[in-house]
Design a protein around this motif. Structure first.
Motif, short mmCIF file in Angstrom:
data_model
loop_
_atom_site.label_atom_id
_atom_site.label_comp_id
_atom_site.label_asym_id
_atom_site.label_seq_id
_atom_site.Cartn_x
_atom_site.Cartn_y
_atom_site.Cartn_z
N UNK A 1 0.83 -1.21 0.00
CA UNK A 1 0.00 0.00 0.00
C UNK A 1 0.86 1.25 0.00
N UNK A 2 1.89 1.28 0.85
CA UNK A 2 2.74 2.46 0.91
C UNK A 2 3.43 2.76 -0.41
N UNK A 3 3.97 1.74 -1.05
CA UNK A 3 4.63 1.92 -2.35
C UNK A 3 3.64 2.37 -3.40
N UNK A 4 2.41 1.87 -3.32
CA UNK A 4 1.39 2.27 -4.29
C UNK A 4 1.06 3.75 -4.15
N UNK A 5 0.93 4.22 -2.92
CA UNK A 5 0.67 5.65 -2.71
C UNK A 5 1.83 6.50 -3.22
N UNK A 6 3.04 6.04 -3.03
CA UNK A 6 4.19 6.76 -3.56
C UNK A 6 4.15 6.83 -5.08
N UNK A 7 3.79 5.73 -5.72
CA UNK A 7 3.71 5.72 -7.18
C UNK A 7 2.59 6.62 -7.68
N UNK A 8 1.46 6.63 -6.99
CA UNK A 8 0.37 7.52 -7.38
C UNK A 8 0.80 8.98 -7.30
N UNK A 9 1.57 9.30 -6.27
CA UNK A 9 2.08 10.67 -6.16
C UNK A 9 3.03 11.00 -7.30
N UNK A 10 3.94 10.08 -7.58
CA UNK A 10 4.91 10.30 -8.66
C UNK A 10 4.21 10.47 -10.01
N UNK A 11 3.17 9.69 -10.22
CA UNK A 11 2.44 9.73 -11.49
C UNK A 11 1.46 10.90 -11.58
N UNK A 12 1.28 11.61 -10.49
CA UNK A 12 0.39 12.78 -10.52
C UNK A 12 -1.08 12.44 -10.42
N UNK A 13 -1.40 11.27 -9.86
CA UNK A 13 -2.81 10.90 -9.68
C UNK A 13 -3.28 11.46 -8.35
N UNK A 14 -4.30 12.31 -8.39
CA UNK A 14 -4.81 12.91 -7.16
C UNK A 14 -5.59 11.88 -6.35
N UNK A 15 -5.39 11.88 -5.04
CA UNK A 15 -6.07 10.94 -4.14
C UNK A 15 -6.79 11.76 -3.07
N UNK A 16 -8.07 11.50 -2.90
CA UNK A 16 -8.85 12.20 -1.89
C UNK A 16 -9.66 11.19 -1.10
N UNK A 17 -9.70 11.36 0.21
CA UNK A 17 -10.49 10.49 1.05
C UNK A 17 -11.92 10.98 1.12
N UNK A 18 -12.87 10.07 1.09
CA UNK A 18 -14.27 10.45 1.25
C UNK A 18 -14.62 10.37 2.73
N UNK A 19 -14.74 11.53 3.34
CA UNK A 19 -15.04 11.67 4.77
C UNK A 19 -13.99 10.99 5.64
N UNK A 20 -12.75 11.05 5.17
CA UNK A 20 -11.64 10.48 5.92
C UNK A 20 -10.34 11.13 5.50
#
Length: 311
Positions: A165-184
């Motif tokens: 999971x941690x590496x995936x979040x790092x890759x999403x950041x590198x790739x410029x994919x925005x991530x937003x939590x829904x009510x979290x």
């Protein structure tokens, strides 16, 4: 040889023509993600959930080499019940079309086809990501690279907890994919409400997500995807101790059996289903139904925003 073109179900074609809210749905959950005969029942329930929340469902798949956006019930039944349905990522679409295959679209392929069809919201269960031991295997889901260049909002329960999971979040950041939590402000871990990672952004309503999508389009600076992370309520998650024990056992079996590549995820999900005596399957179904509901509400909010926007 078949033309590589998209066919539209009548309901979806009409909705897109009239600017009504539409939600894309994948078909791998039907052909590969859930056991028979539950897969067909759940697929129909997902579509009904989208309708109940005010949008038109567009389940995407390939029938005899023709991409279909908005499978009808007979086509859905075909992908749910026949053997030999091919699991299609983006790279497989043209090859499968040319050979007349029946195929089920992954998150990556569904996102790409939906965006090409003009659909801006997609509901799935969990996103693919960076696999454990990826530093040695370079095993990373095509979902990530596709979302980096595809203007679609994907509602999911984070990434599958069997991944890194941690590496995936790092890759999403590198790739410029925005991530937003829904009510979290915490990133969910599919079966688990909290995967142990903070998020920078959170929204509280479908209307806020629609506003984010509108701002992205208005600024025209970034054309990539938006990941809306929608966690299960704590009381609906898989028991964390059961989850951790099952995951550890499953990973040991992976190594013992020499399972690698794209066979890893279905192997582990199947093991979770058997080892938890169906508890993980029940959680999986709750996840996709909740995500379908939220995606439909986001699509409806986005459609309403377009209707009221000044010319």
């Amino acid at each position: 040889m078949n033309d590589f073109r998209i066919s539209y179900g009548p309901e979806v074609a009409e909705a897109l023509r009239d600017g009504l809210p539409v939600v894309a749905l994948e078909s791998t959950i039907v052909s590969h993600g859930l056991p028979r005969p539950e897969n067909l029942r759940v697929a129909r329930e997902i579509e009904q959930t989208v309708r109940d929340a005010g949008a038109v469902p567009a389940t995407i798949g390939m029938i005899s080499g023709r991409l279909v956006v908005g499978l009808d019930d007979a086509q859905l039944t075909r992908l749910a019940t026949v053997d030999g349905v091919t699991k299609l990522s983006v790279r497989d679409l043209a090859l499968s079309a040319a050979t007349g295959a029946d195929g089920a679209t992954t998150v990556a392929a569904t996102s790409a086809v939906a965006a090409a069809a003009g659909i801006g919201v997609f509901a799935t269960g969990g996103l693919g990501g960076v696999h454990r031991e990826a530093a040695h295997t370079f095993d990373e889901s095509a979902d990530l690279g596709t979302l980096a260049q595809t203007p679609i909002a994907v509602v999911c329960a984070g990434v599958k907890s069997i991944l890194d999971v941690g590496a995936t979040l790092e890759r999403l950041e590198t790739l410029g994919v925005a991530v937003v939590g829904y009510r979290t402000r915490r990133f969910p871990g599919f079966y688990l409400t909290d995967a142990g990672f903070d998020l920078d952004w959170s929204v509280d309503s479908p209307e806020q997500v629609a506003a984010v999508l509108a701002a992205r389009d208005e600024h025209a600076v970034h054309t990539g995807g938006l990941l809306v992370a929608n966690p299960l309520p704590v009381e609906e998650q898989l028991d964390p101790e059961l989850h951790d024990r099952t995951l550890a056992d499953g990973l040991a079996l992976l190594e013992r059996d020499g399972i690698t590549g794209k066979a890893v995820t279905p192997y582990l999900l199947s093991y979770f289903h058997s080892a938890t005596e169906g508890a993980s399957l029940a959680v999986n179904v709750r996840i996709i139904l909740r995500n379908a509901d939220l995606a439909a509400r986001i699509a409806a909010a986005a459609a309403a925003r377009r209707t009221t926007a000044p010319a």
